[in-house]
Design a protein around this motif. Structure first.
Motif, PDB file in Angstrom:
ATOM      1  N   TRP A   1      43.898  52.764  39.720  1.00 31.36           N
ATOM      2  CA  TRP A   1      44.728  52.379  38.561  1.00 31.36           C
ATOM      3  C   TRP A   1      44.838  53.573  37.422  1.00 31.36           C
ATOM      4  O   TRP A   1      45.571  53.390  36.466  1.00 31.36           O
ATOM      5  CB  TRP A   1      44.184  51.112  37.857  1.00 31.36           C
ATOM      6  CG  TRP A   1      43.861  50.160  38.932  1.00 31.36           C
ATOM      7  CD1 TRP A   1      45.061  49.572  39.778  1.00 31.36           C
ATOM      8  CD2 TRP A   1      42.689  49.193  38.995  1.00 31.36           C
ATOM      9  NE1 TRP A   1      44.257  48.409  40.557  1.00 31.36           N
ATOM     10  CE2 TRP A   1      43.092  48.113  39.836  1.00 31.36           C
ATOM     11  CE3 TRP A   1      41.534  49.123  38.226  1.00 31.36           C
ATOM     12  CZ2 TRP A   1      42.239  47.375  40.426  1.00 31.36           C
ATOM     13  CZ3 TRP A   1      40.702  48.052  38.822  1.00 31.36           C
ATOM     14  CH2 TRP A   1      41.123  47.100  39.577  1.00 31.36           C
TER      15      TRP A   1
ATOM     16  N   THR B   1      47.136  57.017  36.182  1.00 31.17           N
ATOM     17  CA  THR B   1      48.106  57.345  36.418  1.00 31.17           C
ATOM     18  C   THR B   1      48.463  58.947  35.813  1.00 31.17           C
ATOM     19  O   THR B   1      47.678  59.187  34.904  1.00 31.17           O
ATOM     20  CB  THR B   1      49.468  56.308  35.484  1.00 31.17           C
ATOM     21  OG1 THR B   1      49.264  55.150  35.949  1.00 31.17           O
ATOM     22  CG2 THR B   1      50.704  56.983  35.669  1.00 31.17           C
TER      23      THR B   1
ATOM     24  N   THR C   1      50.529  56.441  40.218  1.00 32.57           N
ATOM     25  CA  THR C   1      49.385  55.731  39.823  1.00 32.57           C
ATOM     26  C   THR C   1      48.599  55.346  41.340  1.00 32.57           C
ATOM     27  O   THR C   1      49.275  54.994  42.327  1.00 32.57           O
ATOM     28  CB  THR C   1      49.864  54.157  39.520  1.00 32.57           C
ATOM     29  OG1 THR C   1      50.684  54.479  38.432  1.00 32.57           O
ATOM     30  CG2 THR C   1      48.740  53.485  39.268  1.00 32.57           C
TER      31      THR C   1
END
Length: 448
Positions: free
Chosen positions: A203, A205, A210
């Motif tokens: 999760w 980025t 991502t």
């Protein structure tokens, strides 16, 4: 998991006990076990904010050439890391809520960085996105943070040439997977052959990429690119390390990789390999300019970091590279053929330190020179040590490229030692030219 195994062997559950009592005890133990597993699951999901994850949650490798003080690190961690994260990636819950800038993507000049620190930033509604720090920091204190902020930016890759068969924009390449207790990361190369890497946990980025999922058992990850709805699966050909036998309860309640350290790399540069090696050893690497140009592919697993270091040592040996312990903070990395008599070639010259009988109080420095000409590195060193460098008649040998990234803050004398080792490999020494300056001389010119 040791607590679970001990519970399984607990002799308090006797065959003669009433059946409902025995079941109650078993239910209680299973409940406690599931609580431990659930807690471990939560820790895994928030790995980027656990202490164990910090050293592996890294910016682009290599990052910009900078030299900054230990004071800058402490000040950034105290005032800025709550939003920007210690690695500048802005992956904290507060950062996600406020859409805090990833500092690796910041392109401000030095003066504008200081202005934003002191004056803050506002959104379209004129509300502060970043509060001003003018009441907490002086301008001089804000300026100390500038080199550290710049260090989060990626450096220009050293090799950007790609074969003609490659598409113009092939996207990121999965270059490796790190799976340690409490932290699991995908190692991504920004584009094939760019030698510019970054690391993401689930999760996270970075530059619009991502990481949605990571499956170390099948050597795959799923990523999502900004502006695209569908995920993309990336795979490396490096097979995962073979499984190993585990106690019954550990196998029942633990995942295959929750108790050992795994590192899978496929065709990665020497720079990235040494990044992981330095992180595992905790030592600053002093790399000989004569190391062979090579790449690394490996699949390694061990029960602890020291076991993994031994595997990486073997990988270096297979490439003709040796390591030599150098005090408490350094590790010299040299061609294996040059290990005999190597230390005598890089001993410090006492004259070079004759004007440095005392350390500058409180001055400790972080150095990040991912790809720098030795002469430029020596100029930087002379500057932050409060001296000038006399470069009259500078030798051409100083055109050597050095790569020096410290793993801990160094004192002035430790910095001197590091640069003297690097200079010694070119056949030169630093000696005092005056009270406040140094000059470079060939070793052959020094009297025995």
């Amino acid at each position: 998991m040791k607590a679970i195994e001990a519970g399984a062997a607990d002799s308090s559950i006797q065959p003669s006990a009433p059946l409902n009592t025995r079941y109650a005890v078993i239910r209680a133990k299973l409940g406690a076990t599931l609580a431990i597993v659930a807690a471990g699951f939560v820790r895994t999901l928030s790995a980027s904010e656990t202490p164990n994850a910090g050293p592996w949650n890294v910016m682009v490798v290599p990052s910009c050439q900078t030299v900054f003080s230990e004071d800058a690190t402490e000040r950034f961690n105290r005032h800025c890391a709550g939003c920007h994260s210690k690695d500048g990636r802005a992956q904290t819950p507060v950062a996600r809520q406020r859409h805090v800038r990833d500092l690796s993507e910041c392109k401000l000049n030095d003066d504008d960085i200081v202005k934003q620190i002191l004056g803050g930033t506002r959104d379209k509604t004129n509300t502060f996105k970043m509060p001003p720090f003018a009441e907490k920091l002086s301008r001089a204190e804000a300026e100390i943070l500038v080199p550290l902020v710049r260090s989060f930016r990626p450096a220009l890759p050293t090799n950007t040439q790609r074969p003609n068969t490659q598409p113009a924009d092939p996207g990121p390449r999965l270059a490796g997977i790190v799976s340690f207790p409490g932290c699991r990361y995908a190692v991504l190369e920004k584009a094939p052959y760019s030698q510019c890497y970054f690391v993401l946990t689930r999760w996270e980025t970075h530059e619009g990429i991502t990481l949605d999922a990571l499956d170390s058992a099948h050597s795959t990850v799923q990523i999502r690119l900004a502006g695209q709805n569908s995920a993309r699966t990336l795979k490396i050909n490096t097979p995962p390390p073979p499984p190993y036998s585990r106690p019954f309860f550990s196998s029942l309640f633990g995942s295959a990789d929750d108790t050992r350290h795994e590192l899978m790399l496929e065709n990665v540069s020497t720079d990235l390999f040494f990044f992981f090696y330095a992180k595992l050893t905790g030592r600053t690497l002093l790399r000989s300019p004569r190391l062979p140009e090579t790449s690394f592919t490996l699949s390694a697993a061990a029960k602890d970091p020291s076991g993994l270091i031994r595997i990486l040592d073997n990988a270096l040996t297979s490439k003709g590279i040796a390591t030599i312990l150098d005090g408490e903070k350094f590790l010299q990395v040299v061609p294996a053929a040059q290990t005999q008599g190597h230390k005598s070639d890089v001993e410090s010259t006492p004259a070079a330190n004759s004007y440095r009988t005392e350390e500058i109080a409180g001055q400790r420095t972080f150095i990040n020179l991912p790809y720098t000409h030795l002469l430029e590195a020596l100029k930087l060193y002379a500057g932050f040590s409060g001296r000038t460098l006399d470069i009259a008649g500078e030798p051409r040998a100083l055109d050597t490229i050095v790569r020096l990234t410290t793993q801990s803050a160094l004192s002035t004398s430790e910095c001197e030692h590091a640069f003297e080792v690097l200079l010694g490999w070119s056949g030169h020494k630093l000696v005092p030219a005056s009270q406040d300056s140094l000059k470079i001389v060939a070793t052959a010119q020094l009297s025995p």
